[in-house]
Scaffold this motif. Structure first.
Motif, PDB file in Angstrom:
ATOM      1  N   ILE A 193       0.923  -1.124   0.043  1.00 52.32           N
ATOM      2  CA  ILE A 193       0.253   0.098  -0.007  1.00 52.32           C
ATOM      3  C   ILE A 193       0.893   1.533   0.105  1.00 52.32           C
ATOM      4  O   ILE A 193       0.386   2.080  -0.778  1.00 52.32           O
ATOM      5  CB  ILE A 193      -0.694  -0.161   1.279  1.00 52.32           C
ATOM      6  CG1 ILE A 193      -2.246  -1.227   0.893  1.00 52.32           C
ATOM      7  CG2 ILE A 193      -1.337   1.160   1.171  1.00 52.32           C
ATOM      8  CD1 ILE A 193      -2.525  -1.676   2.440  1.00 52.32           C
ATOM      9  N   PHE A 194       2.691   1.256   1.087  1.00 50.97           N
ATOM     10  CA  PHE A 194       2.545   2.554   1.087  1.00 50.97           C
ATOM     11  C   PHE A 194       4.017   2.697  -0.347  1.00 50.97           C
ATOM     12  O   PHE A 194       4.469   3.978  -0.413  1.00 50.97           O
ATOM     13  CB  PHE A 194       3.536   2.372   2.147  1.00 50.97           C
ATOM     14  CG  PHE A 194       2.535   3.095   3.222  1.00 50.97           C
ATOM     15  CD1 PHE A 194       1.652   3.846   3.129  1.00 50.97           C
ATOM     16  CD2 PHE A 194       1.374   2.088   4.479  1.00 50.97           C
ATOM     17  CE1 PHE A 194       0.770   4.015   4.455  1.00 50.97           C
ATOM     18  CE2 PHE A 194       0.791   2.363   5.190  1.00 50.97           C
ATOM     19  CZ  PHE A 194       0.067   3.015   5.444  1.00 50.97           C
ATOM     20  N   PHE A 195       4.032   1.018  -0.631  1.00 47.69           N
ATOM     21  CA  PHE A 195       5.645   1.581  -1.706  1.00 47.69           C
ATOM     22  C   PHE A 195       5.171   2.593  -2.986  1.00 47.69           C
ATOM     23  O   PHE A 195       5.975   2.996  -3.445  1.00 47.69           O
ATOM     24  CB  PHE A 195       5.679  -0.093  -1.957  1.00 47.69           C
ATOM     25  CG  PHE A 195       7.371  -0.253  -1.997  1.00 47.69           C
ATOM     26  CD1 PHE A 195       7.484  -0.407  -0.872  1.00 47.69           C
ATOM     27  CD2 PHE A 195       8.241  -0.209  -3.414  1.00 47.69           C
ATOM     28  CE1 PHE A 195       8.872  -0.659  -0.445  1.00 47.69           C
ATOM     29  CE2 PHE A 195       9.201  -0.779  -3.097  1.00 47.69           C
ATOM     30  CZ  PHE A 195      10.007  -1.041  -1.898  1.00 47.69           C
ATOM     31  N   PRO A 196       3.408   2.277  -3.369  1.00 48.50           N
ATOM     32  CA  PRO A 196       3.737   3.330  -4.816  1.00 48.50           C
ATOM     33  C   PRO A 196       3.789   4.547  -4.210  1.00 48.50           C
ATOM     34  O   PRO A 196       4.325   5.374  -5.333  1.00 48.50           O
ATOM     35  CB  PRO A 196       2.151   3.245  -5.217  1.00 48.50           C
ATOM     36  CG  PRO A 196       1.893   1.295  -4.440  1.00 48.50           C
ATOM     37  CD  PRO A 196       3.080   1.444  -2.954  1.00 48.50           C
ATOM     38  N   LEU A 197       4.359   5.183  -3.516  1.00 44.44           N
ATOM     39  CA  LEU A 197       4.014   6.238  -3.018  1.00 44.44           C
ATOM     40  C   LEU A 197       5.387   7.210  -2.936  1.00 44.44           C
ATOM     41  O   LEU A 197       5.244   8.095  -2.707  1.00 44.44           O
ATOM     42  CB  LEU A 197       3.353   6.748  -1.501  1.00 44.44           C
ATOM     43  CG  LEU A 197       2.296   6.317  -0.351  1.00 44.44           C
ATOM     44  CD1 LEU A 197       2.740   6.837   0.884  1.00 44.44           C
ATOM     45  CD2 LEU A 197       1.237   7.764  -1.282  1.00 44.44           C
ATOM     46  N   PHE A 198       6.695   6.312  -2.988  1.00 40.85           N
ATOM     47  CA  PHE A 198       7.529   6.470  -3.977  1.00 40.85           C
ATOM     48  C   PHE A 198       7.967   6.181  -4.814  1.00 40.85           C
ATOM     49  O   PHE A 198       8.323   6.385  -6.279  1.00 40.85           O
ATOM     50  CB  PHE A 198       8.503   5.573  -2.372  1.00 40.85           C
ATOM     51  CG  PHE A 198       8.818   6.175  -1.137  1.00 40.85           C
ATOM     52  CD1 PHE A 198       9.815   7.494  -1.169  1.00 40.85           C
ATOM     53  CD2 PHE A 198       7.662   6.320  -0.709  1.00 40.85           C
ATOM     54  CE1 PHE A 198       9.922   7.959   0.585  1.00 40.85           C
ATOM     55  CE2 PHE A 198       7.637   6.483   0.337  1.00 40.85           C
ATOM     56  CZ  PHE A 198       8.781   7.250   0.843  1.00 40.85           C
ATOM     57  N   PHE A 199       7.520   4.361  -5.612  1.00 43.48           N
ATOM     58  CA  PHE A 199       7.843   3.798  -6.811  1.00 43.48           C
ATOM     59  C   PHE A 199       6.255   4.299  -7.791  1.00 43.48           C
ATOM     60  O   PHE A 199       5.450   3.448  -6.678  1.00 43.48           O
ATOM     61  CB  PHE A 199       9.106   2.848  -7.010  1.00 43.48           C
ATOM     62  CG  PHE A 199       9.597   3.365  -5.932  1.00 43.48           C
ATOM     63  CD1 PHE A 199      11.135   4.090  -6.681  1.00 43.48           C
ATOM     64  CD2 PHE A 199       9.830   2.754  -4.572  1.00 43.48           C
ATOM     65  CE1 PHE A 199      11.988   4.068  -6.095  1.00 43.48           C
ATOM     66  CE2 PHE A 199      11.166   3.085  -3.834  1.00 43.48           C
ATOM     67  CZ  PHE A 199      12.047   3.519  -3.939  1.00 43.48           C
ATOM     68  N   GLU A 200       6.453   3.699  -8.541  1.00 43.10           N
ATOM     69  CA  GLU A 200       5.609   3.251  -9.633  1.00 43.10           C
ATOM     70  C   GLU A 200       6.155   1.723  -9.597  1.00 43.10           C
ATOM     71  O   GLU A 200       6.825   1.161 -10.074  1.00 43.10           O
ATOM     72  CB  GLU A 200       5.869   3.507 -11.071  1.00 43.10           C
ATOM     73  CG  GLU A 200       4.464   5.378 -11.119  1.00 43.10           C
ATOM     74  CD  GLU A 200       4.029   4.996 -12.482  1.00 43.10           C
ATOM     75  OE1 GLU A 200       3.856   4.314 -13.727  1.00 43.10           O
ATOM     76  OE2 GLU A 200       4.945   5.998 -13.337  1.00 43.10           O
ATOM     77  N   LEU A 201       4.847   0.569  -9.250  1.00 43.65           N
ATOM     78  CA  LEU A 201       5.081  -0.366  -9.047  1.00 43.65           C
ATOM     79  C   LEU A 201       4.235  -1.188 -10.990  1.00 43.65           C
ATOM     80  O   LEU A 201       3.029  -0.656 -10.952  1.00 43.65           O
ATOM     81  CB  LEU A 201       4.310  -0.755  -7.849  1.00 43.65           C
ATOM     82  CG  LEU A 201       4.983  -0.775  -6.911  1.00 43.65           C
ATOM     83  CD1 LEU A 201       4.278  -1.527  -5.724  1.00 43.65           C
ATOM     84  CD2 LEU A 201       6.300  -0.999  -6.793  1.00 43.65           C
ATOM     85  N   THR A 202       4.482  -2.610 -10.766  1.00 43.60           N
ATOM     86  CA  THR A 202       3.398  -3.130 -11.786  1.00 43.60           C
ATOM     87  C   THR A 202       1.917  -3.711 -11.249  1.00 43.60           C
ATOM     88  O   THR A 202       2.509  -4.115  -9.770  1.00 43.60           O
ATOM     89  CB  THR A 202       4.166  -4.468 -12.611  1.00 43.60           C
ATOM     90  OG1 THR A 202       5.404  -3.474 -13.185  1.00 43.60           O
ATOM     91  CG2 THR A 202       3.818  -5.032 -13.610  1.00 43.60           C
TER      92      THR A 202
END
Lengths: 336, 264
Positions: B125-134
């Motif tokens: 949930i919080f990773f997308p605040l920093f990077f774009e994910l697949t």
């Protein structure tokens, strides 16, 4: 048929001998010598349904090995063993369904969960019908006073509370037979009393057969009619508690209050061990009955009051352990 | 059913470790960021858009996923059965009418489920605040990914159980276990994707159950494995689970037999 039939049961362990020192340790790597430890050595007994048995013996005597064989955790090295027709180690799953086990030093409950959750889990493990579970739980709550900590995680319980919870857990599935291995170890007097009365209750009211191992002779005195004593793997004694006192109680004491000051008070078969004014304490062996001694005294002196003191069972058992009183008798029997 | 109850209680039990859960999420999250930046540096330095079939976005997603799965797949520390054997507390299991391996599988799945939700999900949930994910493109794709993750957890359980059983035979089983876990961390594709390995190592690793514990579910999620390959990947996972289960059961029986014959 008896509930438990044990015939010539033995359990031998092979223990590697450790040589000492560095050189010894290196030699251990290549060759090992073993010594045989006869933890249980050719014991036989029968236990009927509904009995409440005290299984005694000093540490390392073979008590726990016997219990482990009876619960199916260990395979005997020799002899036969059956519990309600099952061979515990062969039919372990079926066997464990019918027994309850409390090892005082371990717990059947989950450390992080409230007590009630662990008990609820046991309901599923033993497939106890919900109605029956509720009924038993209510009953045990009352007998053991579980309400006060039913919702407390096990890790926060006092030892006495944990033991009560464990006892409840071992009996929820209505086992015919329970093994209680030192259920009062480390408990205070009040907790001990509560657990003893619970054990008595399930034995008399529910007819559960109980095998109790303990070092606390108070447990035995209050609960057990029959006592089995084991040491060095051999069953040394199997009989009523009174027999233990009679055979090994050693000398008894008679305290007499005389009506007047007699200068000469010695008497055959008893020795004076204390004298305080008109109160005299005699010690006498098992060769003479108390009434014999009393009538001898009464024929010579005027007596105001009498008390017979049995030796403390505690002391009797200590004497048996320390002086190995029984090993002689058992080898004598063997020689016949 | 007893195994369902064990699963449920085990899940519930984890709630006691709220502090550890929060601390775990934070740790896994920050290490995830660190690892992601390393991948970014590597991709920029190499000037390639794809390495081993992974785009940079895939590689960053891979990082997020491995970090999210650390707790549930339990790569580094699981000694429950070892401790049980060593302390003799296994007697409490041996006096219960259930199947030992299955009971622990159920307990482990309960634990893993809790950690998948409370230690895995926050990271995604919080990773997308920093990077774009697949992200998986469809519900079906999600379902396959979750199925593969579930299988991965089950295979990792069989591996951990297998390692723990060493306690039946060795006093220093924990040392052996640490080495085994370290091997698993690398060979499963946790450190870097198996696709980055040289061919000989890739070949060797694929002969073991390790990639099925981490690499496979991630490639299923990323869609790198698809079509027929997807079925093969799931089939391989099932194969390893069955084989490892049989191995564990066989070893457990020998171990417990030794214990109950020689004493404990």
């Amino acid at each position: 048929m008896a509930l438990i039939e044990v015939r010539e049961l033995s359990k031998h362990f092979y223990v590697a001998k450790h040589r000492r020192g560095v050189g010894g340790a290196l030699r251990n790597l290549f060759s090992r010598e073993y010594t045989i430890v006869r933890a249980v050595d050719n014991i036989s007994f029968q236990i009927e349904r509904g009995e409440l048995i005290g299984y005694l013996g000093p540490n390392g005597a073979g008590k726990s090995t016997t219990i482990k064989m009876l619960t199916g955790i260990l395979v005997p090295s020799g002899g036969t063993l059956s519990v309600s027709g099952l061979v515990p180690w062969k039919q372990r799953t079926e066997h464990t369904r019918r027994i309850g086990v409390v090892f005082g030093q371990r717990t059947n409950l989950w450390w992080d969960l409230p007590v009630i959750e662990s008990l609820d889990l046991l309901k599923y493990i033993y497939k106890v019908p919900h109605e029956r579970f509720q009924q038993n739980l209510r009953n045990f709550e009352k007998l053991l006073g579980l309400e006060e900590f039913l919702n407390t995680p096990v890790r926060s319980l006092s030892l006495g509370q944990r033991m009560r919870a464990d006892l409840a857990g071992a009996l929820l599935h209505d086992p015919d037979l329970v093994f209680l291995d030192e259920p009062t170890i480390g408990l205070d007097v009040v907790a001990k009393e509560r657990i003893r009365s619970f054990i008595k209750e399930i034995n008399t009211q529910r007819g559960v057969t109980v095998i109790l191992t303990t070092h606390d002779l108070g447990d035995v005195e209050k609960l057990c009619k029959r006592v089995m004593m084991i040491d060095h793997g051999r069953l040394l004694l199997d009989g009523p508690l009174s027999e233990l006192q009679e055979r090994f109680g050693g000398e008894r004491e008679l305290v007499v209050d005389f009506a007047e000051d007699y200068p000469e008070i010695s008497i055959d078969g008893a020795s004076v061990i204390a004298r305080e004014g008109q109160r005299v304490t005699y010690r006498f062996g098992r060769g003479m009955s108390a009434s014999e001694l009393i009538s001898k005294l009464a024929s010579r002196y005027r007596i105001l009051d009498l008390t017979v003191r049995e030796p403390e069972i505690e002391n009797t058992v200590r004497r048996i352990y320390e002086e190995r009183l029984l090993s002689h008798t058992s080898s004598a029997i063997r020689e016949k | 059913m007893v195994y369902l109850a064990l699963f449920q209680k085990s899940f519930q039990r984890m709630i006691a470790y709220r502090g550890a859960t929060i601390a775990g999420v934070l740790t896994n999250f920050f290490f995830g960021l660190l690892r992601a930046y390393v991948f970014i540096a590597v991709y920029q330095a190499s000037g390639r858009a794809y390495i081993g079939g992974y785009s940079l976005r895939d590689a960053v997603t891979y990082t997020a996923l491995t970090q999210a799965l650390i707790a549930s797949i339990n790569l580094w520390s699981w000694w429950e059965v070892l401790r049980l054997i060593r302390s003799g507390d296994i007697t409490t299991d041996l006096t219960k009418p259930y199947h030992f391996f299955s009971s622990w599988l159920a307990r482990d799945l309960g634990r893993a489920m809790f950690q998948l939700i409370f230690r895995g999900a926050p990271i995604l949930i919080f990773f997308p605040l920093f990077f774009e994910l697949t992200w998986p493109g469809s519900l079906l794709h999600w379902a396959f990914a979750l199925l593969s993750i579930l299988l991965a957890i089950m295979i990792s359980f069989t591996w951990r159980f297998f390692v723990n059983l060493a306690a039946f035979w060795f006093v220093d089983a924990m040392g052996i276990g640490r080495f085994a876990y370290l091997t698993m961390t690398f060979m499963s594709g946790f450190t870097v994707p198996v696709a980055y390995f040289p061919d000989w190592l890739k070949f060797a690793v694929n002969l073991t159950p390790m990639p099925s514990m981490v690499n496979t579910p991630i490639e299923v999620y990323l869609g790198i494995v698809r079509g027929t390959d997807l079925w093969v990947a799931l089939g391989v996972q099932i194969f390893w689970f069955v084989l490892m289960t049989l191995l564990c059961e066989f070893l457990y029986r020998r171990g417990v037999q030794k214990l109950i014959i020689q004493g404990g």
